[in-house]
Design an enzyme around this catalytic site. Sequence first.
Site, PDB file in Angstrom:
ATOM      1  N   HIS A 257       0.809  -1.227   0.000  1.00 25.44           N
ATOM      2  CA  HIS A 257       0.000   0.000   0.000  1.00 25.44           C
ATOM      3  C   HIS A 257       0.837   1.269   0.000  1.00 25.44           C
ATOM      4  O   HIS A 257       0.332   2.340   0.342  1.00 25.44           O
ATOM      5  CB  HIS A 257      -0.981  -0.021   1.190  1.00 25.44           C
ATOM      6  CG  HIS A 257      -2.030  -1.087   1.069  1.00 25.44           C
ATOM      7  ND1 HIS A 257      -2.800  -1.524   2.123  1.00 25.44           N
ATOM      8  CD2 HIS A 257      -2.435  -1.820  -0.016  1.00 25.44           C
ATOM      9  CE1 HIS A 257      -3.635  -2.475   1.703  1.00 25.44           C
ATOM     10  NE2 HIS A 257      -3.413  -2.680   0.415  1.00 25.44           N
TER      11      HIS A 257
ATOM     12  N   CYS B  46       2.329  22.425  -8.133  1.00 26.98           N
ATOM     13  CA  CYS B  46       3.172  22.929  -9.224  1.00 26.98           C
ATOM     14  C   CYS B  46       2.709  24.349  -9.563  1.00 26.98           C
ATOM     15  O   CYS B  46       1.523  24.548  -9.877  1.00 26.98           O
ATOM     16  CB  CYS B  46       3.050  22.001 -10.426  1.00 26.98           C
ATOM     17  SG  CYS B  46       3.845  22.676 -11.899  1.00 26.98           S
TER      18      CYS B  46
HETATM   19  C1  BJW Z   1      -3.404  -6.169  16.549  1.00 27.08           C
HETATM   20  C2  BJW Z   1      -2.828  -5.490  17.617  1.00 27.08           C
HETATM   21  C3  BJW Z   1      -1.608  -5.987  18.113  1.00 27.08           C
HETATM   22  C4  BJW Z   1      -4.656  -4.454  17.071  1.00 27.08           C
HETATM   23  N1  BJW Z   1      -1.053  -7.074  17.562  1.00 27.08           N
HETATM   24  N2  BJW Z   1      -2.843  -7.243  16.025  1.00 27.08           N
HETATM   25  C5  BJW Z   1     -12.682  -7.950  -3.295  1.00 27.08           C
HETATM   26  C6  BJW Z   1     -13.812  -7.974  -2.505  1.00 27.08           C
HETATM   27  C7  BJW Z   1     -14.359  -6.789  -1.996  1.00 27.08           C
HETATM   28  C8  BJW Z   1     -13.782  -5.543  -2.266  1.00 27.08           C
HETATM   29  C9  BJW Z   1     -12.661  -5.520  -3.056  1.00 27.08           C
HETATM   30  C10 BJW Z   1     -12.131  -6.703  -3.560  1.00 27.08           C
HETATM   31  N3  BJW Z   1     -11.027  -6.396  -4.274  1.00 27.08           N
HETATM   32  C11 BJW Z   1     -10.844  -5.053  -4.233  1.00 27.08           C
HETATM   33  C12 BJW Z   1     -11.834  -4.487  -3.504  1.00 27.08           C
HETATM   34  C13 BJW Z   1     -12.009  -3.039  -3.241  1.00 27.08           C
HETATM   35  C14 BJW Z   1     -11.140  -2.507  -2.132  1.00 27.08           C
HETATM   36  C15 BJW Z   1     -11.468  -3.247  -0.850  1.00 27.08           C
HETATM   37  O1  BJW Z   1     -10.774  -4.134  -0.417  1.00 27.08           O
HETATM   38  N4  BJW Z   1     -12.543  -2.837  -0.204  1.00 27.08           N
HETATM   39  C16 BJW Z   1     -12.974  -3.458   1.044  1.00 27.08           C
HETATM   40  C17 BJW Z   1     -12.885  -2.477   2.208  1.00 27.08           C
HETATM   41  C18 BJW Z   1     -14.379  -3.958   0.872  1.00 27.08           C
HETATM   42  N5  BJW Z   1      -9.724  -2.612  -2.472  1.00 27.08           N
HETATM   43  C19 BJW Z   1      -9.114  -1.647  -3.169  1.00 27.08           C
HETATM   44  O2  BJW Z   1      -9.707  -0.662  -3.562  1.00 27.08           O
HETATM   45  C20 BJW Z   1      -7.645  -1.848  -3.505  1.00 27.08           C
HETATM   46  N6  BJW Z   1      -7.432  -1.621  -4.885  1.00 27.08           N
HETATM   47  C21 BJW Z   1      -7.915  -2.395  -5.822  1.00 27.08           C
HETATM   48  O3  BJW Z   1      -8.496  -3.431  -5.576  1.00 27.08           O
HETATM   49  O4  BJW Z   1      -7.673  -1.931  -7.079  1.00 27.08           O
HETATM   50  C22 BJW Z   1      -8.196  -2.630  -8.204  1.00 27.08           C
HETATM   51  C23 BJW Z   1      -7.619  -1.977  -9.428  1.00 27.08           C
HETATM   52  C24 BJW Z   1      -6.932  -2.751 -10.340  1.00 27.08           C
HETATM   53  C25 BJW Z   1      -6.385  -2.156 -11.477  1.00 27.08           C
HETATM   54  C26 BJW Z   1      -6.553  -0.793 -11.696  1.00 27.08           C
HETATM   55  C27 BJW Z   1      -7.220  -0.014 -10.779  1.00 27.08           C
HETATM   56  C28 BJW Z   1      -7.769  -0.619  -9.621  1.00 27.08           C
HETATM   57  C29 BJW Z   1      -6.772  -0.827  -2.786  1.00 27.08           C
HETATM   58  C30 BJW Z   1      -6.783  -0.975  -1.310  1.00 27.08           C
HETATM   59  C31 BJW Z   1      -5.963   0.165  -0.692  1.00 27.08           C
HETATM   60  C32 BJW Z   1      -6.076   0.181   0.828  1.00 27.08           C
HETATM   61  N7  BJW Z   1      -5.495   1.391   1.307  1.00 27.08           N
HETATM   62  C33 BJW Z   1      -5.464   1.648   2.750  1.00 27.08           C
HETATM   63  C34 BJW Z   1      -4.994   3.100   2.985  1.00 27.08           C
HETATM   64  C35 BJW Z   1      -3.496   3.259   2.702  1.00 27.08           C
HETATM   65  C36 BJW Z   1      -3.099   4.700   2.824  1.00 27.08           C
HETATM   66  C37 BJW Z   1      -3.160   5.216   4.232  1.00 27.08           C
HETATM   67  O5  BJW Z   1      -2.467   4.681   5.123  1.00 27.08           O
HETATM   68  O6  BJW Z   1      -3.871   6.183   4.469  1.00 27.08           O
HETATM   69  O7  BJW Z   1      -4.599   0.696   3.380  1.00 27.08           O
HETATM   70  S1  BJW Z   1      -7.038   1.389   3.564  1.00 27.08           S
HETATM   71  C38 BJW Z   1      -6.353   0.711   5.027  1.00 27.08           C
HETATM   72  O8  BJW Z   1      -6.786  -0.663   5.178  1.00 27.08           O
HETATM   73  C39 BJW Z   1      -4.831   0.672   4.805  1.00 27.08           C
HETATM   74  C40 BJW Z   1      -4.473  -0.675   5.397  1.00 27.08           C
HETATM   75  O9  BJW Z   1      -3.245  -1.126   4.881  1.00 27.08           O
HETATM   76  C41 BJW Z   1      -5.645  -1.536   5.007  1.00 27.08           C
HETATM   77  C42 BJW Z   1      -5.787  -2.758   5.821  1.00 27.08           C
HETATM   78  O10 BJW Z   1      -6.073  -2.446   7.147  1.00 27.08           O
HETATM   79  P1  BJW Z   1      -5.463  -3.378   8.293  1.00 27.08           P
HETATM   80  O11 BJW Z   1      -4.002  -3.323   8.238  1.00 27.08           O
HETATM   81  O12 BJW Z   1      -6.090  -4.699   8.246  1.00 27.08           O
HETATM   82  O13 BJW Z   1      -5.905  -2.540   9.617  1.00 27.08           O
HETATM   83  P2  BJW Z   1      -7.230  -2.636  10.473  1.00 27.08           P
HETATM   84  O14 BJW Z   1      -7.301  -1.405  11.284  1.00 27.08           O
HETATM   85  O15 BJW Z   1      -8.401  -2.970   9.643  1.00 27.08           O
HETATM   86  O16 BJW Z   1      -7.020  -3.884  11.427  1.00 27.08           O
HETATM   87  C43 BJW Z   1      -6.079  -3.854  12.476  1.00 27.08           C
HETATM   88  C44 BJW Z   1      -6.048  -5.220  13.110  1.00 27.08           C
HETATM   89  O17 BJW Z   1      -4.994  -5.233  14.053  1.00 27.08           O
HETATM   90  C45 BJW Z   1      -7.327  -5.588  13.873  1.00 27.08           C
HETATM   91  O18 BJW Z   1      -7.720  -6.892  13.458  1.00 27.08           O
HETATM   92  C46 BJW Z   1      -6.893  -5.594  15.324  1.00 27.08           C
HETATM   93  O19 BJW Z   1      -7.583  -6.574  16.106  1.00 27.08           O
HETATM   94  C47 BJW Z   1      -5.435  -5.937  15.202  1.00 27.08           C
HETATM   95  N8  BJW Z   1      -4.557  -5.526  16.310  1.00 27.08           N
HETATM   96  N9  BJW Z   1      -3.627  -4.445  18.002  1.00 27.08           N
HETATM   97  C48 BJW Z   1      -1.700  -7.691  16.571  1.00 27.08           C
HETATM   98  N10 BJW Z   1      -0.965  -5.373  19.185  1.00 27.08           N
END
Ligand code: BJW
Length: 238
Positions: A118, A147
Amino acid sequence: MTQEVHAWLRAAKRIAVLTGAGMSAESGVPTFRDAQTGLWAQFDPMQLATEEAFRANPSMVWGWYAFRREMIAQVDPNAGHLALAAFAQRHPGRLTLITQNVDGLHQRAGSAGVLALHGNILEDKWLDIPKPCCDADSAAAGNPPYCSGCGNMLRPAVVWFGEALPLQALDAAQAAARECDLMLVVGTSGVVYPAAGLARTAAGKVVIINPGPTELDDAADAVLRGKAAQLLPQLLED
Ligand code: BJW
């Protein structure tokens, strides 16, 4: 169960590790879907991490990223980041580290070749395709900088919803999932694709490390309910 996973780790020739925001929680970086703190508590990260949000309100979204950049500059890798880096150094070629995190803490812990799906919050890129006048080094100051020739704005070099992941990193991550004997899925809710899909295509055993339930628990051979910085050092010791 921890001992069984430890045995799987020792036996595995190829280990893939997929990390998410919980990996950095014990460093003090808030996760996406847990409650946010302070000034930004009223904003939903899921609504801000889009191109639409940036175009609609560039100064607000830029400010959110500036706030997070400052916060990340003040934190350090935790014992979990360090344990992964040390394991990879002791076992060259055995571990592929795939992260959804944009905070650079794995890299700062000493992990090489991190597949950052990401992007990187510490870098900028142009919002629109750059023209010859677009020079990041001489961008006009602003929130965001722009720019002065064409008005193109700088934005953080992260992957927003609806944007493609970096192809090389995604290809390498998919290959690592297909070829692994064991995948550790650490600190991710497993709701964001295609990253979450890696756990579903893993060839080997899947182990989840998370204090709470995740959307990937059904794909796991073992679920360890605990924190990354506590469990990883135990699991990854030889
Ligand atoms: C602990 C802890 C401790 C707490 N120890 N654990 C298939 C199905 C459905 C939807 C889609 C699909 N394929 C694609 C999609 C659409 C979409 C998507 O997934 N949507 C869903 C929400 C439904 N995906 C996209 O849009 C992606 N792009 C794409 O598919 O493009 C297609 C394409 C192809 C060709 C041309 C054009 C397009 C892009 C996804 C980008 C995600 N970006 C973000 C923001 C990054 C920038 C920023 O930082 O601001 O990435 S969103 C955000 O979520 C961030 C994270 O990396 C990502 C994941 O979150 P994560 O890491 O799981 O965090 P949390 O908060 O959810 O969970 C934390 C966990 O930690 C919890 O479980 C806690 O319990 C745990 N925890 N303490 C261990 N001490």
